[in-house]
Design a protein around this motif. Structure first.
Motif, mmCIF file in Angstrom:
data_model
loop_
_atom_site.group_PDB
_atom_site.id
_atom_site.type_symbol
_atom_site.label_atom_id
_atom_site.label_comp_id
_atom_site.label_asym_id
_atom_site.label_seq_id
_atom_site.Cartn_x
_atom_site.Cartn_y
_atom_site.Cartn_z
ATOM 1 N N VAL A 113 -60.943 31.433 50.614
ATOM 2 C CA VAL A 113 -61.247 31.765 52.008
ATOM 3 C C VAL A 113 -60.211 31.154 52.948
ATOM 4 O O VAL A 113 -59.884 29.966 52.855
ATOM 5 N N GLY A 114 -59.706 31.973 53.867
ATOM 6 C CA GLY A 114 -58.809 31.523 54.916
ATOM 7 C C GLY A 114 -59.400 31.843 56.275
ATOM 8 O O GLY A 114 -60.095 32.844 56.431
ATOM 9 N N ASN A 115 -59.142 30.994 57.255
ATOM 10 C CA ASN A 115 -59.684 31.156 58.603
ATOM 11 C C ASN A 115 -58.541 31.450 59.571
ATOM 12 O O ASN A 115 -57.698 30.589 59.820
ATOM 13 N N SER A 116 -58.502 32.649 60.138
ATOM 14 C CA SER A 116 -57.411 33.002 61.052
ATOM 15 C C SER A 116 -57.611 32.430 62.449
ATOM 16 O O SER A 116 -56.665 32.336 63.227
ATOM 17 N N SER A 117 -58.853 32.071 62.817
ATOM 18 C CA SER A 117 -59.167 31.574 64.163
ATOM 19 C C SER A 117 -58.681 32.534 65.243
ATOM 20 O O SER A 117 -58.175 32.110 66.284
ATOM 21 N N ASP A 118 -58.844 33.822 65.008
ATOM 22 C CA ASP A 118 -58.438 34.858 65.968
ATOM 23 C C ASP A 118 -56.948 34.779 66.304
ATOM 24 O O ASP A 118 -56.519 35.195 67.383
ATOM 25 N N ASP A 119 -56.146 34.233 65.395
ATOM 26 C CA ASP A 119 -54.711 34.027 65.634
ATOM 27 C C ASP A 119 -53.912 34.909 64.675
ATOM 28 O O ASP A 119 -54.014 34.753 63.454
ATOM 29 N N GLU A 120 -53.124 35.821 65.213
ATOM 30 C CA GLU A 120 -52.373 36.754 64.369
ATOM 31 C C GLU A 120 -51.372 36.037 63.473
ATOM 32 O O GLU A 120 -51.117 36.466 62.343
ATOM 33 N N ARG A 121 -50.801 34.942 63.952
ATOM 34 C CA ARG A 121 -49.826 34.208 63.130
ATOM 35 C C ARG A 121 -50.504 33.540 61.938
ATOM 36 O O ARG A 121 -49.969 33.551 60.823
ATOM 37 N N ARG A 122 -51.674 32.974 62.172
ATOM 38 C CA ARG A 122 -52.399 32.366 61.057
ATOM 39 C C ARG A 122 -52.864 33.431 60.075
ATOM 40 O O ARG A 122 -52.832 33.224 58.854
ATOM 41 N N GLU A 123 -53.272 34.566 60.594
ATOM 42 C CA GLU A 123 -53.669 35.676 59.732
ATOM 43 C C GLU A 123 -52.499 36.094 58.845
ATOM 44 O O GLU A 123 -52.649 36.257 57.623
ATOM 45 N N ALA A 124 -51.312 36.255 59.444
ATOM 46 C CA ALA A 124 -50.118 36.649 58.683
ATOM 47 C C ALA A 124 -49.769 35.601 57.632
ATOM 48 O O ALA A 124 -49.346 35.932 56.514
ATOM 49 N N SER A 125 -49.963 34.331 57.987
ATOM 50 C CA SER A 125 -49.663 33.252 57.046
ATOM 51 C C SER A 125 -50.575 33.315 55.827
ATOM 52 O O SER A 125 -50.117 33.169 54.683
ATOM 53 N N TYR A 126 -51.859 33.567 56.047
ATOM 54 C CA TYR A 126 -52.787 33.664 54.919
ATOM 55 C C TYR A 126 -52.506 34.892 54.060
ATOM 56 O O TYR A 126 -52.575 34.827 52.823
ATOM 57 N N LEU A 127 -52.175 36.002 54.690
ATOM 58 C CA LEU A 127 -51.852 37.193 53.910
ATOM 59 C C LEU A 127 -50.624 36.937 53.033
ATOM 60 O O LEU A 127 -50.571 37.354 51.875
ATOM 61 N N VAL A 146 -61.241 35.391 57.376
ATOM 62 C CA VAL A 146 -62.261 35.630 58.400
ATOM 63 C C VAL A 146 -61.720 35.259 59.767
ATOM 64 O O VAL A 146 -60.769 34.484 59.894
ATOM 65 N N LEU A 147 -62.355 35.780 60.806
ATOM 66 C CA LEU A 147 -61.914 35.510 62.176
ATOM 67 C C LEU A 147 -62.241 34.096 62.630
ATOM 68 O O LEU A 147 -61.474 33.482 63.369
ATOM 69 N N ASP A 148 -63.378 33.573 62.220
ATOM 70 C CA ASP A 148 -63.811 32.264 62.715
ATOM 71 C C ASP A 148 -64.754 31.613 61.717
ATOM 72 O O ASP A 148 -65.948 31.931 61.664
ATOM 73 N N ALA A 149 -64.232 30.684 60.937
ATOM 74 C CA ALA A 149 -65.044 30.027 59.915
ATOM 75 C C ALA A 149 -66.139 29.156 60.515
ATOM 76 O O ALA A 149 -67.092 28.793 59.829
#
Length: 336
Positions: free
Chosen positions: A96-110, A68-71
């Motif tokens: 559930v993973g929270n990207s916090s609108d951050d592309e790097r965190r999103e990539a890490s969770y993927l 999600v974008l913002d938990a």
């Protein structure tokens, strides 16, 4: 300290590794006496079964990843609950993973979910990552976009028509006679924010003497809303807007705090205020907030259903694009 293994449990219980495996996976094949011995050994050693490895051997995971974008936003909490409830009813779990609108965190969770061999992924993306999703699909991990209507027919998606929602919000303000409107939302790289602004601009064009100013904060949080509200409050009275459309309810709550609790601007008498999402906080605010409602839990459960359909699909499967209509909820912040 190394964790106990199946071999350790078997040695302590005085049985074979196969018997321990039966206790864990096929207990009906084990006598009560042996079952008790093995369970006592498991408890004494603190043994924890490796479900990830077991699922990998079986070729089937029962876990689904959700990013999600913002938990911290209750909208995404409700969305996740909808997905979890639907998954639990079918014997699956949601991570559930929270990207916090951050592309790097999103990539890490993927990457993490791929390593865990999840059954599939539900994703509220930060930006354009279709190439990464195509890579995941080639590796056997399908993805459904949530809170985002995909322009690419190769991926299923579930969301709300945010352009229509933005248009609905500003038309409501215009219907009240408000003409100097401010849109507070950002960053603009977030597709949902951009779509809501597009809708707002469409509505403004319909009224010749109406204006739309855009304030773009760094995030969609209460603190960002408070900062935007303070900046508006500190303007000379004649330079203030007479209405504000916040891109989500968290921003709207912060704006309301800055205008009323930290200042003397009256809502809605001086400035009408409307948010987006219709989270629970909206109705409980010191001045209950008007908002554009999204069916958050339904978005989550529908996305989960689409993902499971794709997982079990035959060749020639066609993706789905589900778009729910937004709903205007009028409360005291615009009902002056």
């Amino acid at each position: 300290m190394l964790s106990a293994s199946v071999k350790d449990v078997a040695a302590l219980a005085g049985v074979s590794v196969g018997t321990v495996s039966n206790v864990l996976n096929r207990p009906e094949k084990v006598s009560p006496a042996v079952m008790t011995k093995v369970q006592m050994a498991i408890e004494k050693l603190g043994f924890v079964r490796n479900d990830a490895a077991r699922q990998l051997r079986a070729g089937m995971s029962h876990s689904i990843g959700l990013v999600v974008l913002d938990a911290a936003n209750p909208f995404f909490t409700d969305l996740a609950r909808g997905a979890e409830d639907s998954a639990a009813a079918k014997g699956f779990s949601v991570l559930v993973g929270n990207s916090s609108d951050d592309e790097r965190r999103e990539a890490s969770y993927l990457g993490l979910f791929e390593q865990q061999r999840v059954l599939g992924i539900l994703l509220s993306p930060v930006g354009d990552i279709l190439s990464r999703l195509e890579q995941l699909r080639r590796r056997g991990i399908p993805t459904v976009l949530v809170d985002r209507v995909s322009d690419n027919a190769s991926f299923s998606s579930v969301g709300v028509d945010n352009v229509a929602g933005g248009e609905m919000a500003v038309r409501h303000l215009l219907s009240l006679g408000r003409r100097r409107i401010v849109f507070v939302g950002g960053p603009s790289s977030i597709r949902q924010v951009a779509d809501r602004l597009t809708g707002a601009r469409k509505a403004i064009k319909e009224v010749f003497d109406a204006t739309l100013e855009v304030i773009e904060p760094d995030s969609l949080t209460v603190l960002s809303g408070r900062a935007a509200g303070e900046a508006i409050r500190n303007r000379p009275v004649e330079e203030r807007p007479d209405a504000i459309f916040a891109a989500n309810d968290l921003l709207a709550v912060g704006i309301l705090q800055a205008l009323m609790l930290m200042g003397t601007v009256q809502v809605p008498q001086e400035i009408a205020l409307i948010g987006y999402d219709d989270i629970e906080f909206a109705s409980a605010a010191v001045v209950p907030l008007s908002s554009i409602r999204q069916p958050s839990a339904l978005i989550g459960s529908t996305a989960l259903e689409l993902l499971l359909q794709e997982v079990s699909a035959e060749p020639g499967f066609k993706t789905s694009r589900v778009v729910f209509p937004p709903e205007l909820v009028v409360r005291a912040s615009t009902r002056g």
